[in-house]
Design a protein around this motif. Structure first.
Motif, PDB file in Angstrom:
ATOM      1  N   LYS A  70       0.896  -1.325  -0.079  1.00 16.18           N
ATOM      2  CA  LYS A  70       0.198   0.113  -0.004  1.00 16.18           C
ATOM      3  C   LYS A  70       0.938   1.309   0.002  1.00 16.18           C
ATOM      4  N   PRO A  91       2.242   4.654   1.218  1.00 11.34           N
ATOM      5  CA  PRO A  91       2.076   5.149   2.593  1.00 11.34           C
ATOM      6  C   PRO A  91       1.409   6.471   2.443  1.00 11.34           C
ATOM      7  N   ARG A  92       0.596   6.954   3.401  1.00  8.95           N
ATOM      8  CA  ARG A  92       0.088   8.114   3.442  1.00  8.95           C
ATOM      9  C   ARG A  92       1.147   9.157   3.547  1.00  8.95           C
ATOM     10  N   TYR A  93       0.872  10.416   2.856  1.00  7.26           N
ATOM     11  CA  TYR A  93       1.746  11.484   2.819  1.00  7.26           C
ATOM     12  C   TYR A  93       1.447  12.589   4.144  1.00  7.26           C
ATOM     13  N   SER A  94       2.585  12.638   4.786  1.00  7.35           N
ATOM     14  CA  SER A  94       2.757  13.429   6.082  1.00  7.35           C
ATOM     15  C   SER A  94       3.672  14.652   5.774  1.00  7.35           C
TER      16      SER A  94
END
Length: 151
Positions: A134, A136-139
């Motif tokens: 998946k 990764p969610r951007y931070s």
């Protein structure tokens, strides 16, 4: 077998042994002239393109009793040529060999058969597994957020 095709291109094609035997038997029924056409017209000359199409239509008509779906198809010498190329491709024959077989000067001309074969694409896709990862969610970092706030 030596063939003279479209554009007076000469092709040399291998034959299966049983096909070669059938051709030799047929040749024994023809006059023994070195320039004699293998499939002569009624005047003993090489068959014209329209003569080949007419003979093919006779063969298709005769074959419809065993394969009724042929009634709904337009079978031409070009369709036979294309079908043969596709069968060779699906059997794993190298594209360069098919190009030589068809008398193409450039393999890029033969490349259209690769584009046309959706079944081959589907089989290739079936051999692949979708990725299990998946994203990764951007931070964003604090300095990026501060910059965006300043806008």
């Amino acid at each position: 077998m030596h063939l003279h095709g479209k554009g007076r291109k000469e092709r040399v094609l291998p034959l299966w042994k049983h096909t070669s035997a059938a051709v030799r038997a047929w040749m024994r029924t023809l006059p023994t002239e070195p320039t004699q056409a293998l499939l002569p017209n009624r005047f003993g000359q090489a068959m014209s393109r329209s003569g080949v199409e007419e003979r093919l239509q006779r063969a298709v008509s005769a074959a419809t009793s065993g394969c009724p779906s042929l009634r709904d198809r337009n079978v031409s010498p070009h369709v036979v040529r294309h079908s043969t190329a596709m069968a060779l491709l699906q059997s794993g024959v190298d594209l360069a060999v098919i190009a030589l077989w068809l008398g193409h000067k450039d393999v890029s001309t033969t490349h259209q058969y690769l584009e046309a074969d959706l079944a081959m694409k589907e089989r290739a896709l079936a051999t692949l597994q979708p990725p299990e990862t998946k994203a990764p969610r951007y931070s964003p970092k604090a300095d990026v957020l501060a910059f965006l706030d300043s806008l």
